[in-house]
Scaffold this active site. Structure first.
Site, PDB file in Angstrom:
ATOM      1  N   ARG A 202      -2.574  -6.478  -1.371  1.00 49.95           N
ATOM      2  CA  ARG A 202      -3.719  -6.198  -0.518  1.00 49.95           C
ATOM      3  C   ARG A 202      -4.159  -7.526   0.104  1.00 49.95           C
ATOM      4  NH1 ARG A 202      -4.770  -3.281  -5.334  1.00 49.95           N
ATOM      5  NH2 ARG A 202      -4.930  -1.053  -4.975  1.00 49.95           N
TER       6      ARG A 202
ATOM      7  N   LYS B 131      -9.302  -4.038  -7.020  1.00 54.72           N
ATOM      8  CA  LYS B 131      -9.649  -2.620  -7.218  1.00 54.72           C
ATOM      9  C   LYS B 131      -9.265  -2.101  -8.602  1.00 54.72           C
ATOM     10  CE  LYS B 131      -9.680  -0.130  -3.238  1.00 54.72           C
ATOM     11  NZ  LYS B 131      -9.042   0.718  -2.227  1.00 54.72           N
TER      12      LYS B 131
ATOM     13  N   HIS C  28      -2.761  -4.186   5.763  1.00 52.84           N
ATOM     14  CA  HIS C  28      -2.497  -3.201   4.713  1.00 52.84           C
ATOM     15  C   HIS C  28      -1.187  -2.448   4.955  1.00 52.84           C
ATOM     16  CE1 HIS C  28      -4.151  -1.509   1.044  1.00 52.84           C
ATOM     17  NE2 HIS C  28      -3.715  -0.315   1.431  1.00 52.84           N
TER      18      HIS C  28
ATOM     19  N   ARG D 189       1.557  -3.487   2.607  1.00 49.88           N
ATOM     20  CA  ARG D 189       1.528  -2.821   1.299  1.00 49.88           C
ATOM     21  C   ARG D 189       2.165  -1.434   1.386  1.00 49.88           C
ATOM     22  NH1 ARG D 189      -0.867  -2.867  -3.715  1.00 49.88           N
ATOM     23  NH2 ARG D 189      -1.863  -0.961  -4.451  1.00 49.88           N
TER      24      ARG D 189
ATOM     25  N   HIS E 296      -1.134   0.562  -9.083  1.00 49.24           N
ATOM     26  CA  HIS E 296      -2.018   1.733  -9.004  1.00 49.24           C
ATOM     27  C   HIS E 296      -2.402   2.197 -10.410  1.00 49.24           C
ATOM     28  CE1 HIS E 296      -0.191   2.957  -4.862  1.00 49.24           C
ATOM     29  NE2 HIS E 296      -1.231   2.156  -4.711  1.00 49.24           N
TER      30      HIS E 296
ATOM     31  N   TYR F 227       4.003   7.777  -1.063  1.00 48.29           N
ATOM     32  CA  TYR F 227       5.215   7.089  -0.633  1.00 48.29           C
ATOM     33  C   TYR F 227       6.457   7.938  -0.872  1.00 48.29           C
ATOM     34  CZ  TYR F 227       1.911   3.284  -0.660  1.00 48.29           C
ATOM     35  OH  TYR F 227       0.804   2.511  -0.430  1.00 48.29           O
TER      36      TYR F 227
END
Length: 180
Positions: A41, A67, A131, A134, A157, A166
Site C-alpha cells: 500500500r 490496516k 494502489h 497492489r 489480508h 483476484y
C-alpha cells in the site's frame, strides 16, 4: 463503467521503463518494482526502512502491513535486489528506502501523485494510481495459479474475502479441473 483497477505485467514493465526515464530514475523504478512485487500500500511503501531489507544470498523483505494486516517476510529476486543495492549505495545515509529530493520520507499522497505522473509518461491507456500496483500483484499471482490462501498471506489480508477478488477474474482458476 469503472476502468480496470490493475495493470498487466506488460503494463508494469512499461511503467518501470517510464520511471527509468525520469529525473529520479533509480528511486522511481525501484519503488514501482518493490510496490508491485510485494503488493505494498502507499503508506507501507512510504514507511519502508532499510532495516526491513536483508541483503545477501537469501535476500528478503520484512513487510509490515498497514490496516492491521499480517506482517510477513518475502524473498527478494535478483533484479529487484540489484536495484535495491544500487539505491542503497546512492543514498547511504537514509533510514527510509524511498525519500523525496529533500531526503524525507514520502507521504501517501505524494507517492500516489508520483505514480500518476509516471503512468502518464508511460502512455498507458488507463489512469494509473499507486494502489493499482497492489491489485496488479494480486492478479498476477492469481493468474500464475498461486493458491488463494498464499496470496492472502502475501498481501497481508486478515480476511480471505479481500483476496478472493483476484482469483475471481483469473483465467487459470479452472485450468486443472477435470483433467484426463
Amino acid at each position: 463503467m469503472r476502468s480496470r483497477e490493475y495493470l498487466t505485467p506488460a503494463e508494469i514493465e512499461r511503467l518501470i521503463k517510464a520511471a527509468k526515464e525520469g529525473r529520479w530514475s533509480l528511486r522511481d523504478a525501484t519503488l514501482i518494482m518493490v510496490a508491485y512485487r510485494h503488493g505494498l500500500r502507499a503508506k507501507e511503501a512510504c514507511e519502508l526502512e532499510w532495516s526491513q531489507v536483508e541483503f545477501g544470498r537469501s535476500a528478503s523483505l520484512h513487510v509490515r502491513r498497514a490496516k492491521k494486516g499480517k506482517p510477513s517476510v518475502h524473498p527478494i529476486r535478483g533484479d529487484e535486489l540489484r536495484m535495491l543495492t544500487a539505491l542503497r549505495k546512492e543514498y547511504p545515509d537514509s533510514g527510509y528506502i524511498f525519500t523525496t529530493e529533500r531526503g524525507t520520507p514520502f507521504t501517501p499522497d505524494a507517492i500516489n501523485r508520483l505514480v500518476k505522473i509516471i503512468g502518464q509518461r508511460a502512455g498507458l491507456a488507463l489512469p494509473v494510481h499507486f494502489h493499482m500496483l497492489r491489485h496488479s500483484c494480486g492478479y498476477k499471482l492469481a493468474n500464475d495459479g498461486i493458491d488463494t490462501r498464499a496470496i492472502q498471506d502475501w498481501l497481508g489480508h486478515v480476511s480471505i474475502t479481500h483476496t478472493t477478488r483476484y482469483t475471481a477474474l483469473s483465467p487459470a482458476r479452472f485450468k486443472d479441473f477435470w483433467r484426463d
